[in-house]
Design an enzyme around this catalytic site. Structure first.
Site, PDB file in Angstrom:
ATOM      1  N   ASP A 148       0.871  -1.163   0.000  1.00 59.95           N
ATOM      2  CA  ASP A 148       0.000   0.000   0.000  1.00 59.95           C
ATOM      3  C   ASP A 148       0.912   1.218   0.000  1.00 59.95           C
ATOM      4  OD1 ASP A 148      -2.816   0.447  -0.147  1.00 59.95           O
ATOM      5  OD2 ASP A 148      -2.687   1.506   1.756  1.00 59.95           O
ATOM      6  N   ARG A 182       8.986   2.524  -3.559  1.00 60.51           N
ATOM      7  CA  ARG A 182       8.645   1.118  -3.869  1.00 60.51           C
ATOM      8  C   ARG A 182       9.928   0.293  -3.987  1.00 60.51           C
ATOM      9  NH1 ARG A 182       5.293   2.461  -7.233  1.00 60.51           N
ATOM     10  NH2 ARG A 182       3.564   2.169  -5.787  1.00 60.51           N
TER      11      ARG A 182
HETATM   12  P1  ITT Z   1      -3.772  -2.064  -5.194  1.00 60.34           P
HETATM   13  O1  ITT Z   1      -4.394  -1.689  -3.894  1.00 60.34           O
HETATM   14  O2  ITT Z   1      -4.603  -2.997  -6.008  1.00 60.34           O
HETATM   15  O3  ITT Z   1      -2.340  -2.527  -5.046  1.00 60.34           O
HETATM   16  P2  ITT Z   1      -4.069   0.772  -5.752  1.00 60.34           P
HETATM   17  O4  ITT Z   1      -3.918   1.608  -6.996  1.00 60.34           O
HETATM   18  O5  ITT Z   1      -5.392   0.797  -5.042  1.00 60.34           O
HETATM   19  O6  ITT Z   1      -3.646  -0.732  -6.108  1.00 60.34           O
HETATM   20  P3  ITT Z   1      -2.873   1.945  -3.430  1.00 60.34           P
HETATM   21  O7  ITT Z   1      -4.033   1.662  -2.586  1.00 60.34           O
HETATM   22  O8  ITT Z   1      -1.504   1.668  -2.885  1.00 60.34           O
HETATM   23  O9  ITT Z   1      -2.902   1.158  -4.797  1.00 60.34           O
HETATM   24  O10 ITT Z   1      -3.077   3.413  -3.968  1.00 60.34           O
HETATM   25  C1  ITT Z   1      -2.150   4.310  -3.966  1.00 60.34           C
HETATM   26  C2  ITT Z   1      -2.428   5.386  -4.996  1.00 60.34           C
HETATM   27  O11 ITT Z   1      -1.340   6.286  -4.813  1.00 60.34           O
HETATM   28  C3  ITT Z   1      -2.337   4.906  -6.446  1.00 60.34           C
HETATM   29  O12 ITT Z   1      -3.568   4.638  -7.016  1.00 60.34           O
HETATM   30  C4  ITT Z   1      -1.676   6.104  -7.116  1.00 60.34           C
HETATM   31  O13 ITT Z   1      -2.619   7.092  -7.425  1.00 60.34           O
HETATM   32  C5  ITT Z   1      -0.788   6.621  -6.034  1.00 60.34           C
HETATM   33  N1  ITT Z   1       0.573   6.051  -6.123  1.00 60.34           N
HETATM   34  C6  ITT Z   1       1.038   4.896  -5.572  1.00 60.34           C
HETATM   35  N2  ITT Z   1       2.315   4.692  -5.901  1.00 60.34           N
HETATM   36  C7  ITT Z   1       2.669   5.728  -6.695  1.00 60.34           C
HETATM   37  C8  ITT Z   1       3.845   6.079  -7.379  1.00 60.34           C
HETATM   38  O14 ITT Z   1       4.937   5.333  -7.343  1.00 60.34           O
HETATM   39  N3  ITT Z   1       3.838   7.205  -8.089  1.00 60.34           N
HETATM   40  C9  ITT Z   1       2.745   7.980  -8.161  1.00 60.34           C
HETATM   41  N4  ITT Z   1       1.594   7.722  -7.560  1.00 60.34           N
HETATM   42  C10 ITT Z   1       1.543   6.600  -6.838  1.00 60.34           C
END
Ligand code: ITT
Length: 196
Positions: free
Chosen positions: A71, A180
């Site tokens: 997350d 990440r």
């Molecule tokens: P999963 O839960 O299925 O893994 P998700 O998109 O819902 O996928 P998250 O709950 O971790 O993932 O959401 C985090 C959000 O933050 C994601 O949708 C992006 O908008 C943003 N995000 C996450 N990592 C990022 C990155 O490396 N660069 C830019 N934005 C990022």
């Protein structure tokens, strides 16, 4: 070293691409699609840690295999670490990256402190036990988005040590800085110890 299969509990294709660029042999990532799982994994909690755990435990129950999830939140200090755990749905359930960026830039209008961090929490379930790893990338939210690569908030985030946004970088360049990459590197070190 023998092949190590790990189910990656995510529905986010961009995360799969980035993590495949980090987790190379002997690791093999099994996606939810490969595992024949088609669910919207719940993320009901108010911390990244609890949501990461929820995702990996949900998928572990369904597959009974070693698995991990992550997350990630963008935490902007001058607005109470928002959007934080709500990063995916900041501007609403539509989960639209552009709407989320627009709302963030609006909420930062007139703020002189635009410092922020991305924080990734990885939850690994290895032989039925959970392990957490965290990676942080410090940076700044710029006023006008730049770049086309990446996903989410990448076009407005400039990591410390660079003049470019993540959206102006290749995956390999982003990996030099990324939250990440840092979290997954710890997972790799941990698993290398476990299987050696
Ligand atoms: P999963 O839960 O299925 O893994 P998700 O998109 O819902 O996928 P998250 O709950 O971790 O993932 O959401 C985090 C959000 O933050 C994601 O949708 C992006 O908008 C943003 N995000 C996450 N990592 C990022 C990155 O490396 N660069 C830019 N934005 C990022």
């Amino acid at each position: 070293m023998d092949n190590i299969d790990l189910v990656f509990a995510t529905n986010n294709q961009n995360k799969i691409i980035e993590i495949r660029s980090i987790l190379k042999k002997p690791f093999s990532i099994i996606t939810l699609k490969d595992a024949g799982i088609d669910i919207d994994i719940p993320e009901p909690h108010d911390t990244l840690e609890a949501n990461a755990s929820e995702k990996s435990f949900t998928i572990h129950q369904l597959t009974n295999k070693n698995c991990f999830s992550e997350d990630t939140g963008l935490e902007v200090f001058s607005i109470n670490s928002e959007p934080g755990v709500k990063s995916a749905r900041y501007a609403g359930e539509g989960r639209n990256f552009q709407d989320n960026i627009n709302l963030l830039l609006k909420n930062l209008e007139g703020k002189s402190d635009r410092s922020a961090q991305f924080r990734t929490v990885v939850s690994l379930i290895w032989e039925n036990k959970e392990y957490l790893f965290t990676g942080i990338c410090l940076g700044t939210i710029i006023e006008k988005q730049k770049g086309e690569a990446g996903f989410g908030y990448d076009p407005v985030f400039v990591p410390e040590g660079s003049h470019n946004t993540f959206a102006e970088m290749s995956i390999e360049e982003k990996n030099k800085f990324s939250h990440r990459k840092k979290a997954v590197t710890q997972l790799i070190e941990f698993l290398k110890m476990k299987v050696s």
